[in-house]
Structures are given as C-alpha cells and as structure tokens.
Design a protein around this motif. Structure first.
Motif, PDB file in Angstrom:
ATOM      1  N   THR A   1      33.976  65.088  35.971  1.00  0.00           N
ATOM      2  CA  THR A   1      34.448  63.742  35.658  1.00  0.00           C
ATOM      3  C   THR A   1      34.413  62.882  36.915  1.00  0.00           C
ATOM      4  O   THR A   1      34.670  63.370  38.014  1.00  0.00           O
ATOM      5  CB  THR A   1      35.892  63.728  35.105  1.00  0.00           C
ATOM      6  N   TYR A   2      34.063  61.635  36.730  1.00  0.00           N
ATOM      7  CA  TYR A   2      34.076  60.649  37.811  1.00  0.00           C
ATOM      8  C   TYR A   2      34.863  59.443  37.334  1.00  0.00           C
ATOM      9  O   TYR A   2      34.678  58.971  36.222  1.00  0.00           O
ATOM     10  CB  TYR A   2      32.648  60.207  38.166  1.00  0.00           C
ATOM     11  N   LEU A   3      35.715  58.950  38.186  1.00  0.00           N
ATOM     12  CA  LEU A   3      36.490  57.753  37.919  1.00  0.00           C
ATOM     13  C   LEU A   3      35.629  56.542  38.257  1.00  0.00           C
ATOM     14  O   LEU A   3      35.027  56.490  39.330  1.00  0.00           O
ATOM     15  CB  LEU A   3      37.732  57.780  38.810  1.00  0.00           C
ATOM     16  N   ILE A   4      35.521  55.576  37.339  1.00  0.00           N
ATOM     17  CA  ILE A   4      34.743  54.358  37.581  1.00  0.00           C
ATOM     18  C   ILE A   4      35.696  53.285  38.094  1.00  0.00           C
ATOM     19  O   ILE A   4      36.679  52.955  37.448  1.00  0.00           O
ATOM     20  CB  ILE A   4      34.049  53.854  36.299  1.00  0.00           C
ATOM     21  N   MET A   5      35.395  52.764  39.281  1.00  0.00           N
ATOM     22  CA  MET A   5      36.234  51.749  39.916  1.00  0.00           C
ATOM     23  C   MET A   5      35.408  50.486  40.147  1.00  0.00           C
ATOM     24  O   MET A   5      34.199  50.560  40.336  1.00  0.00           O
ATOM     25  CB  MET A   5      36.774  52.255  41.259  1.00  0.00           C
ATOM     26  N   LYS A   6      36.089  49.331  40.130  1.00  0.00           N
ATOM     27  CA  LYS A   6      35.422  48.055  40.416  1.00  0.00           C
ATOM     28  C   LYS A   6      36.349  47.186  41.246  1.00  0.00           C
ATOM     29  O   LYS A   6      37.545  47.100  40.974  1.00  0.00           O
ATOM     30  CB  LYS A   6      35.040  47.330  39.122  1.00  0.00           C
ATOM     31  N   TRP A   7      35.773  46.539  42.241  1.00  0.00           N
ATOM     32  CA  TRP A   7      36.540  45.664  43.116  1.00  0.00           C
ATOM     33  C   TRP A   7      36.944  44.399  42.370  1.00  0.00           C
ATOM     34  O   TRP A   7      36.132  43.765  41.714  1.00  0.00           O
ATOM     35  CB  TRP A   7      35.734  45.293  44.350  1.00  0.00           C
ATOM     36  N   SER A   8      38.226  44.055  42.459  1.00  0.00           N
ATOM     37  CA  SER A   8      38.728  42.825  41.862  1.00  0.00           C
ATOM     38  C   SER A   8      38.934  41.797  42.963  1.00  0.00           C
ATOM     39  O   SER A   8      39.769  42.000  43.858  1.00  0.00           O
ATOM     40  CB  SER A   8      40.057  43.093  41.151  1.00  0.00           C
ATOM     41  N   ASP A   9      38.176  40.703  42.896  1.00  0.00           N
ATOM     42  CA  ASP A   9      38.356  39.635  43.883  1.00  0.00           C
ATOM     43  C   ASP A   9      39.709  38.965  43.718  1.00  0.00           C
ATOM     44  O   ASP A   9      40.302  38.496  44.689  1.00  0.00           O
ATOM     45  CB  ASP A   9      37.242  38.589  43.754  1.00  0.00           C
ATOM     46  N   THR A  10      40.219  38.931  42.509  1.00  0.00           N
ATOM     47  CA  THR A  10      41.509  38.301  42.243  1.00  0.00           C
ATOM     48  C   THR A  10      42.648  39.082  42.895  1.00  0.00           C
ATOM     49  O   THR A  10      43.492  38.513  43.581  1.00  0.00           O
ATOM     50  CB  THR A  10      41.760  38.213  40.723  1.00  0.00           C
ATOM     51  N   TRP A  11      42.672  40.402  42.675  1.00  0.00           N
ATOM     52  CA  TRP A  11      43.773  41.229  43.156  1.00  0.00           C
ATOM     53  C   TRP A  11      43.495  41.871  44.506  1.00  0.00           C
ATOM     54  O   TRP A  11      44.374  42.523  45.076  1.00  0.00           O
ATOM     55  CB  TRP A  11      44.104  42.304  42.122  1.00  0.00           C
ATOM     56  N   LYS A  12      42.252  41.767  44.996  1.00  0.00           N
ATOM     57  CA  LYS A  12      41.868  42.337  46.290  1.00  0.00           C
ATOM     58  C   LYS A  12      42.129  43.849  46.360  1.00  0.00           C
ATOM     59  O   LYS A  12      42.653  44.378  47.340  1.00  0.00           O
ATOM     60  CB  LYS A  12      42.596  41.651  47.451  1.00  0.00           C
ATOM     61  N   CYS A  13      41.765  44.524  45.280  1.00  0.00           N
ATOM     62  CA  CYS A  13      41.879  45.981  45.233  1.00  0.00           C
ATOM     63  C   CYS A  13      40.910  46.505  44.172  1.00  0.00           C
ATOM     64  O   CYS A  13      40.331  45.741  43.416  1.00  0.00           O
ATOM     65  CB  CYS A  13      43.307  46.415  44.918  1.00  0.00           C
ATOM     66  N   TYR A  14      40.745  47.827  44.141  1.00  0.00           N
ATOM     67  CA  TYR A  14      39.894  48.435  43.130  1.00  0.00           C
ATOM     68  C   TYR A  14      40.685  48.643  41.846  1.00  0.00           C
ATOM     69  O   TYR A  14      41.841  49.037  41.876  1.00  0.00           O
ATOM     70  CB  TYR A  14      39.343  49.778  43.610  1.00  0.00           C
ATOM     71  N   GLU A  15      40.034  48.370  40.715  1.00  0.00           N
ATOM     72  CA  GLU A  15      40.637  48.574  39.407  1.00  0.00           C
ATOM     73  C   GLU A  15      39.852  49.637  38.654  1.00  0.00           C
ATOM     74  O   GLU A  15      38.626  49.686  38.724  1.00  0.00           O
ATOM     75  CB  GLU A  15      40.618  47.278  38.593  1.00  0.00           C
ATOM     76  N   ARG A  16      40.558  50.467  37.909  1.00  0.00           N
ATOM     77  CA  ARG A  16      39.939  51.523  37.110  1.00  0.00           C
ATOM     78  C   ARG A  16      39.207  50.898  35.926  1.00  0.00           C
ATOM     79  O   ARG A  16      39.767  50.085  35.202  1.00  0.00           O
ATOM     80  CB  ARG A  16      41.034  52.463  36.621  1.00  0.00           C
ATOM     81  N   GLN A  17      37.958  51.296  35.721  1.00  0.00           N
ATOM     82  CA  GLN A  17      37.144  50.772  34.632  1.00  0.00           C
ATOM     83  C   GLN A  17      36.842  51.820  33.567  1.00  0.00           C
ATOM     84  O   GLN A  17      36.258  51.507  32.539  1.00  0.00           O
ATOM     85  CB  GLN A  17      35.815  50.231  35.173  1.00  0.00           C
ATOM     86  N   GLY A  18      37.187  53.068  33.822  1.00  0.00           N
ATOM     87  CA  GLY A  18      36.923  54.137  32.868  1.00  0.00           C
ATOM     88  C   GLY A  18      36.519  55.414  33.574  1.00  0.00           C
ATOM     89  O   GLY A  18      36.799  55.604  34.757  1.00  0.00           O
TER      90      GLY A  18
END
Length: 124
Positions: A77-94
């Motif tokens: 399993t791999y966690l999918i992360m994406k950078w959020s410019d709004t929150w200035k952190c990585y958010e889990r995408q699935g």
C-alpha cells in the motif's frame, strides 16, 4: 512521512504542477501520481510505470470501511499525498492498493451490507 499511528507509510504524490518523468521523460500532468526520489540537491520524479507501481489501483478517500478492508488485504500500500497551497501542508488523497485486494474488499463490503440489511429486516 509518519502516520498518526506511528507507522511509517510509503508515500506517492499527486503533482501540484506538471513535471517530467526522470526515467522515461514522459510529460506528467497535474494530479498525476508519481514517486519521488531524493538526491543530493534535487528530487527525481518517476511516473508509476517507471517506479514499477503501475499494477496498483487508486482508491480515493471517502469510504473508511472500504479503505480499511483494502489496506488489510493488500500486501503493498502507498499513501497518496498532495500539497495544499491553501493549508501549506500535504493532504491525504487516498491509497494505492493491489487490484485483487480492492476487489476482495468491495465484495466483502457488499456481503457486510447485505448481512446488515438482512439483520435489520429480521428485527422488524
């Protein structure tokens, strides 16, 4: 990346801007899932094919039961992360999980729902 439970999850990333695969030089659009390799002063971006992860399926967020079951049955399993410019952190995408594990999880979820429905009908 360390998960809340203290486990170190393997991560891949959804691109925030277009890029190119370091290995095959394929153009990668925004939201493409990639694996990053840190080098001395740069990060190398690899598409799922070149990272040898193209056999895994994307499971988006939104269904906690399905996510738990798919993670339980998948050996990789791999966690999918994406950078959020709004929150200035990585958010889990699935998650990226094995196809067979996802199919098994979906079938079990259908079975659980039909069992719950049958139990609810019996109580009425």
């Amino acid at each position: 990346m360390v998960a809340a439970g203290g486990n170190k999850d393997r991560c891949v990333f959804a691109l925030s801007r277009s890029s190119r695969c370091f290995a095959c030089d394929r153009k990668l659009p925004v939201n493409e899932i990639v694996q990053l390799h840190d080098k001395e002063d740069d990060r190398e971006v690899f598409c799922l094919h070149c990272a040898k992860l193209d056999h895994l399926e994307r499971l988006p967020t939104g269904n906690a039961k399905l996510t738990r079951l798919a993670k339980k049955y998948s050996t990789v399993t791999y966690l999918i992360m994406k950078w959020s410019d709004t929150w200035k952190c990585y958010e889990r995408q699935g998650l990226l999980v094995e196809s067979a594990a996802l199919e098994k999880a979906r079938k079990e979820l259908v079975t659980l729902r039909s069992d719950d429905k049958a139990a609810g009908d019996a109580n009425q």
